[in-house]
Design a protein around this motif. Structure first.
Motif, short mmCIF file in Angstrom:
data_model
loop_
_atom_site.label_atom_id
_atom_site.label_comp_id
_atom_site.label_asym_id
_atom_site.label_seq_id
_atom_site.Cartn_x
_atom_site.Cartn_y
_atom_site.Cartn_z
N MET A 93 13.41 -8.92 -15.63
CA MET A 93 12.27 -7.85 -15.80
C MET A 93 12.00 -7.35 -14.53
N PRO A 94 12.14 -5.93 -14.25
CA PRO A 94 11.90 -5.33 -12.97
C PRO A 94 10.00 -5.38 -12.95
N LEU A 95 9.63 -5.81 -11.78
CA LEU A 95 8.19 -5.75 -11.56
C LEU A 95 7.85 -4.46 -10.92
N VAL A 96 6.41 -4.28 -10.94
CA VAL A 96 5.73 -3.23 -10.35
C VAL A 96 4.58 -3.49 -9.43
N ALA A 97 4.33 -2.40 -8.70
CA ALA A 97 3.01 -2.46 -7.75
C ALA A 97 2.33 -1.37 -7.91
N ASN A 98 1.04 -1.57 -7.90
CA ASN A 98 0.02 -0.69 -7.95
C ASN A 98 -1.40 -0.78 -7.02
N ALA A 99 -2.10 0.39 -6.81
CA ALA A 99 -3.44 0.22 -6.06
C ALA A 99 -4.16 0.97 -6.58
N ARG A 100 -4.30 1.34 -8.05
CA ARG A 100 -5.15 2.27 -8.60
C ARG A 100 -6.73 2.07 -8.30
N MET A 101 -6.97 0.76 -8.20
CA MET A 101 -8.56 0.37 -8.16
C MET A 101 -8.86 1.03 -6.78
N TYR A 102 -8.42 1.06 -5.82
CA TYR A 102 -9.02 2.00 -4.51
C TYR A 102 -8.28 3.04 -4.30
N SER A 103 -7.80 3.70 -5.30
CA SER A 103 -7.26 4.84 -4.81
C SER A 103 -8.27 6.06 -5.02
N ALA A 104 -9.16 6.16 -4.06
CA ALA A 104 -10.28 6.79 -4.41
C ALA A 104 -10.11 8.39 -4.43
N THR A 105 -9.07 8.93 -3.54
CA THR A 105 -8.63 10.20 -3.75
C THR A 105 -7.39 10.36 -3.41
N PRO A 106 -6.89 11.55 -3.74
CA PRO A 106 -5.12 11.77 -3.89
C PRO A 106 -4.64 11.40 -2.54
N ALA A 107 -5.19 11.59 -1.48
CA ALA A 107 -4.50 11.20 -0.21
C ALA A 107 -4.58 9.66 0.08
N VAL A 108 -5.73 9.10 -0.35
CA VAL A 108 -5.76 7.51 -0.39
C VAL A 108 -4.74 6.96 -1.21
N ARG A 109 -4.43 7.31 -2.60
CA ARG A 109 -3.60 7.03 -3.30
C ARG A 109 -2.27 7.03 -2.76
N ASP A 110 -1.97 8.07 -1.99
CA ASP A 110 -0.57 8.36 -1.46
C ASP A 110 -0.54 7.30 -0.39
N ALA A 111 -1.42 7.16 0.54
CA ALA A 111 -1.35 6.10 1.53
C ALA A 111 -1.26 4.61 1.04
N TRP A 112 -2.01 4.27 0.01
CA TRP A 112 -1.51 2.92 -0.71
C TRP A 112 -0.34 3.08 -1.08
N LYS A 113 0.41 4.00 -1.69
CA LYS A 113 1.76 4.10 -2.10
C LYS A 113 2.68 3.60 -0.94
N VAL A 114 2.45 4.37 0.25
CA VAL A 114 3.14 4.02 1.53
C VAL A 114 2.96 2.82 1.74
N LEU A 115 1.96 2.11 1.94
CA LEU A 115 1.78 0.85 2.28
C LEU A 115 2.31 -0.13 1.57
N LEU A 116 2.35 -0.20 -0.07
CA LEU A 116 2.92 -1.03 -0.86
C LEU A 116 4.35 -0.91 -0.76
N ARG A 117 4.99 0.43 -0.62
CA ARG A 117 6.40 0.45 -0.27
C ARG A 117 6.86 -0.34 0.99
N TRP A 118 6.05 -0.39 2.04
CA TRP A 118 6.45 -0.93 3.18
C TRP A 118 6.52 -2.24 2.92
N VAL A 119 5.51 -2.74 2.47
CA VAL A 119 5.44 -4.21 2.11
C VAL A 119 6.55 -4.76 1.38
N LEU A 120 6.80 -4.25 0.22
CA LEU A 120 7.95 -4.46 -0.56
C LEU A 120 9.35 -4.48 0.10
N ALA A 121 9.42 -3.42 0.94
CA ALA A 121 10.55 -3.25 1.72
C ALA A 121 10.84 -4.58 2.74
N ARG A 122 9.55 -4.77 3.25
CA ARG A 122 9.54 -5.85 4.41
C ARG A 122 9.90 -7.29 3.86
#
Length: 268
Positions: free
Chosen positions: A1-30
């Motif tokens: 089963m493919p797993l997922v990642a999300n940071a909705r809880m602290y996605s306070a603004t659209p720009a913050v949501r996008d920043a969390w997505k960048v960070l999570l993708r970096w973490v997963l890639a690393r």
């Protein structure tokens, strides 16, 4: 089963949501994990997200984490960078009033209308109610003439204050700081009159079973966030110092708080 990642809880603004997505993708890639970073925007209920069994890395409120019979795996906890957090993975509940109101102290709001997000929300309900309970006991009578609930989230609290529907309401301090940093015009509509003590911050968890080696690489990648030069703009956007290992037992205090027999908001 493919797993997922999300940071909705602290996605306070659209720009913050996008920043969390960048960070999570970096973490997963690393960490070498080919998981998908998914969108899960309001008004979709967070409880439905947390009920999923395919979460590899997602922020979860500490209260439902602590209340589950079988807890998700606690992966790490964010460390907000503002000075008030002291370099610890903690947060507070800020009690706020409309910026142009005459209220200077929490006690000044007594007799008016209290607002809350959801009765079972930690920062938006339980911690605020627990903070008010000693005042209720001392006064021996109701603190507020009226209560308005189901404000859902921090924006709902701010909007209700700005519209004059409530006189005081609670905000998760980290979410509040993210709004002040990234959407100051909205945040400027309210000001803080009191705050709770520090509580363990909502952690990043996995509801899916993770292989020990995957969990180890994931935790190391999160630890590496603090010093990664290419993530500096992301850390600044997220007011994030990094991530810490966290003891699941620290969250027991939140469940204990929720169990305390204190009046409901409608009885406060």
């Amino acid at each position: 089963m493919p797993l997922v990642a999300n940071a909705r809880m602290y996605s306070a603004t659209p720009a913050v949501r996008d920043a969390w997505k960048v960070l999570l993708r970096w973490v997963l890639a690393r960490a070498g994990l080919a998981w998908e970073v998914i969108d899960y925007d309001a008004p979709a209920p967070l409880s439905a997200l947390w009920a999923r069994d395919d979460l590899g890395l997602a922020m979860m409120c500490g209260l439902p984490f602590a209340q589950r019979g079988v807890r998700p795996t606690l992966v790490a906890a964010p460390i907000p960078s503002p000075a008030r957090y002291g370099g610890r993975p903690v947060y507070f509940t800020d009690m706020v009033v409309r910026a142009d109101s005459a209220f200077e102290r929490l006690e000044d709001t007594f007799g008016g209308t209290v607002g809350y997000t959801l009765a079972d929300s930690m920062s938006g309900g339980v911690a605020f109610r627990d903070h008010l309970a000693p005042y209720r006991e001392r006064e021996g009578t109701r603190l507020y003439a009226r209560a308005v609930g189901n404000l859902i989230h921090a924006r709902g609290v701010i909007e209700a204050l700005a519209a004059g529907r409530i006189d005081v309401g609670p905000l998760d301090s980290y979410y509040h700081d993210l709004l002040r940093h990234d959407e100051p015009a909205l945040a400027a509509q309210v000001r803080v009159v009191a705050s709770t003590g520090a509580m363990p911050i909502p952690p990043l968890v996995a509801t899916a079973a993770l292989a020990p080696e995957d969990l180890q690489r994931l935790r190391q990648a999160l630890a590496d966030v603090a010093k990664a030069p290419d993530l500096k703009p992301v850390r600044e956007r997220l007011l994030l110092a990094g991530f810490a290992s966290a003891d699941p037992a620290a969250y027991d205090a939140l469940a204990a708080m929720a169990r305390r027999p204190v009046p409901s908001f409608e009885e406060l």
